[in-house]
Design a protein around this motif. Sequence first.
Motif, PDB file in Angstrom:
ATOM      1  N   ALA A 144      34.780   2.239  -9.267  1.00 52.25           N
ATOM      2  CA  ALA A 144      33.878   2.409  -8.137  1.00 52.25           C
ATOM      3  C   ALA A 144      34.689   2.513  -6.851  1.00 52.25           C
ATOM      4  N   VAL A 145      34.234   3.365  -5.968  1.00 50.91           N
ATOM      5  CA  VAL A 145      34.901   3.564  -4.677  1.00 50.91           C
ATOM      6  C   VAL A 145      33.837   3.354  -3.604  1.00 50.91           C
ATOM      7  N   ARG A 146      34.147   2.513  -2.634  1.00 49.45           N
ATOM      8  CA  ARG A 146      33.165   2.266  -1.589  1.00 49.45           C
ATOM      9  C   ARG A 146      33.579   3.043  -0.332  1.00 49.45           C
ATOM     10  N   VAL A 147      32.694   3.850   0.187  1.00 48.87           N
ATOM     11  CA  VAL A 147      33.027   4.674   1.362  1.00 48.87           C
ATOM     12  C   VAL A 147      31.927   4.535   2.418  1.00 48.87           C
ATOM     13  N   THR A 148      32.329   4.815   3.668  1.00 46.95           N
ATOM     14  CA  THR A 148      31.337   4.826   4.745  1.00 46.95           C
ATOM     15  C   THR A 148      30.616   6.163   4.734  1.00 46.95           C
ATOM     16  N   GLN A 149      29.510   6.224   5.467  1.00 45.37           N
ATOM     17  CA  GLN A 149      28.677   7.419   5.494  1.00 45.37           C
ATOM     18  C   GLN A 149      29.462   8.656   5.954  1.00 45.37           C
ATOM     19  N   ASP A 150      30.339   8.452   6.941  1.00 43.10           N
ATOM     20  CA  ASP A 150      31.098   9.580   7.526  1.00 43.10           C
ATOM     21  C   ASP A 150      31.939  10.311   6.492  1.00 43.10           C
ATOM     22  N   ALA A 173      26.478   8.494  -7.012  1.00 43.37           N
ATOM     23  CA  ALA A 173      26.465   7.807  -5.722  1.00 43.37           C
ATOM     24  C   ALA A 173      25.311   6.820  -5.649  1.00 43.37           C
ATOM     25  N   VAL A 174      25.618   5.597  -5.223  1.00 44.65           N
ATOM     26  CA  VAL A 174      24.587   4.587  -5.049  1.00 44.65           C
ATOM     27  C   VAL A 174      24.690   4.047  -3.629  1.00 44.65           C
ATOM     28  N   ALA A 175      23.585   4.104  -2.884  1.00 46.35           N
ATOM     29  CA  ALA A 175      23.608   3.589  -1.513  1.00 46.35           C
ATOM     30  C   ALA A 175      23.640   2.064  -1.545  1.00 46.35           C
ATOM     31  N   GLU A 176      24.463   1.465  -0.683  1.00 44.86           N
ATOM     32  CA  GLU A 176      24.552   0.009  -0.618  1.00 44.86           C
ATOM     33  C   GLU A 176      24.174  -0.452   0.773  1.00 44.86           C
ATOM     34  N   ALA A 177      24.084  -1.762   0.923  1.00 40.56           N
ATOM     35  CA  ALA A 177      23.752  -2.317   2.232  1.00 40.56           C
ATOM     36  C   ALA A 177      24.880  -2.038   3.228  1.00 40.56           C
ATOM     37  N   LEU A 179      30.567   5.072  -5.006  1.00 41.81           N
ATOM     38  CA  LEU A 179      30.724   6.244  -5.868  1.00 41.81           C
ATOM     39  C   LEU A 179      31.352   5.782  -7.174  1.00 41.81           C
ATOM     40  N   ARG A 180      30.751   6.236  -8.258  1.00 39.63           N
ATOM     41  CA  ARG A 180      31.230   5.768  -9.555  1.00 39.63           C
ATOM     42  C   ARG A 180      31.825   6.898 -10.370  1.00 39.63           C
ATOM     43  N   VAL A 181      33.026   6.644 -10.890  1.00 41.65           N
ATOM     44  CA  VAL A 181      33.618   7.586 -11.847  1.00 41.65           C
ATOM     45  C   VAL A 181      33.547   6.907 -13.204  1.00 41.65           C
TER      46      VAL A 181
END
Lengths: 244, 323
Positions: free
Chosen positions: B232-238, B255-259, B265-267
Amino acid sequence: MRNVAIITKRELRGYFATPLALVFIVIFLALTSAFAFYVGGFFQRGQANLSVFFAFHPWLYLLLIPAIAMRLWAEERKTGTIELLMTLPVSTAEAVGGKFLAAWLFTGVALAFTFPMWITVNVLGEPDNGVILASYVGSFLMAGAFMAIGSCISALTKNQVIAFIVGATVCFLFTMSGLDLVLDFFRAWAPDVLVETIASMSFLTHFQSVTKGVIDLRDVVFFVSLMAFWLFANVIVVEIKKTS
Amino acid sequence: MAEMIVLKGLIKRFGDLLAVDDISLDVKRGEVLGFLGPNGAGKSTTMKMIAGFLTPTAGTATVCGHEVTEQPVEVKKRIGYLPEGAPTYGDMTPATFLDFIAEIRGFTGTERTKRVDAVVETVDIKEVLCQRIETLSKGFKRRVGLAQSMLHDPEVLILDEPTDGLDPNQKHHVRNLIRDMAANKAIIISTHILEEVEAVCSRAVVIGHGRLLADGTAEDLMARLPYHNAVAVRVTQDNLSIVQEGLSALGPVEAVAEAGGLTRLRVAADDGKARLADVAGLIQDKGLAVREVFVERGRMDDAFRDITKGETMESLHQGDGNA
């Protein structure tokens, strides 16, 4: 037997760890004396014996024994400790025996505390101590029979109030079964054999014959076999209830 | 004898209700078996039958070679059982209660004192030893119950929700306790705390509607999860679209939206193996701006939900030889 003794010891400890023991003994002593002196007219009779004192025992037991018996199994089931007890390496019979014995011995202790009555009649006159001793034995045996009934009924329910009311009612029927109140109901239609059988089940009849001073083997056998029967039923009820 | 607990076709019926439906399993010495399942699944009923409190409608439960309905006392001698809710006699103190248990377990004299002292030490209840049990906190009550079950150092321990009502420190303590004892005992614990299974159980079974739904190690159960070992990779909206596009070179990206405006993002794993090196390489090569990178273990909660909902039950069942 060892397990029965251990369970009895634990139960007795339980009685004395709470106010239950104190309250029971005080009330028992107060009531037995009050009935003997005020209702029975202990002094007015002018006789040096304890017959009026013992005469009220069946009626007091009717109220007080189911009160002790109601918690025996109902509480154990309510709090879930029955699951603990029945998964310890003891048989159901040992558990039933141990709990019953503790309750019975406890009433024995209460009964023993009435000894000032005995002293009183001995100071006032020259009673027949054999009769008094026989009466004590009879009273204790009767208490055991009441307790066995109450214990078995307590195992039928989780609810102590139900256990008390049903227990007291069954005890009442056994007490009264020699009297016309109960017998007339049967005389109308039942054969004489049945009426006599019911009459012979009366605690009152058996207890009164013992308090006359003769410990007849038949009376002892009556109370002991009644205890055995109800405790046997108690074991079965515990087994069945556990499964459902 | 390696198999200490053997259940064969265990069935328990309460009137019309089938509480336990044909459960067969065995537990070997050294194993800690976790019973997982929602409330009312039949975990406690199964444990009650092993402990000899309930009589099975059908089937057998054998503990250390003794069948529980035939030799109940022999079985009860060898089992330490903590019933659900850890019932104890409230009018006693832990000291008198444990003394009673030790006595009825057959210990006398100094051995009895020694046993009680040891177990009091183990579960750490010294400070409340002389208080009435009904006045104790839930945690202490539970520990008194545990002490009762371990006092005779039994070969088989059946613990129904042993850590329920304990605070995190106490939970940790009890789990360590169970792990320490595990080597020479067969232990069954029931729980719905999933991390507990990961922490102490060498094996877990999932029970739902009275049936055995899955059987395996915690790792086995998790390996069947959709996201097990996904990177899993956590990225900002930008940066979302750039990173998503970059990662898609490795395969489909979910892609799963988080708080907090972040997106996960999941591979997916490749044949069960996490593609951490691939993802890390890609991020470095392309200079992708990511917040964090981690391997998902798959969540026991999800496994639990899936299995007990009965949706993926069949696939789990088929995938497991001994379930």
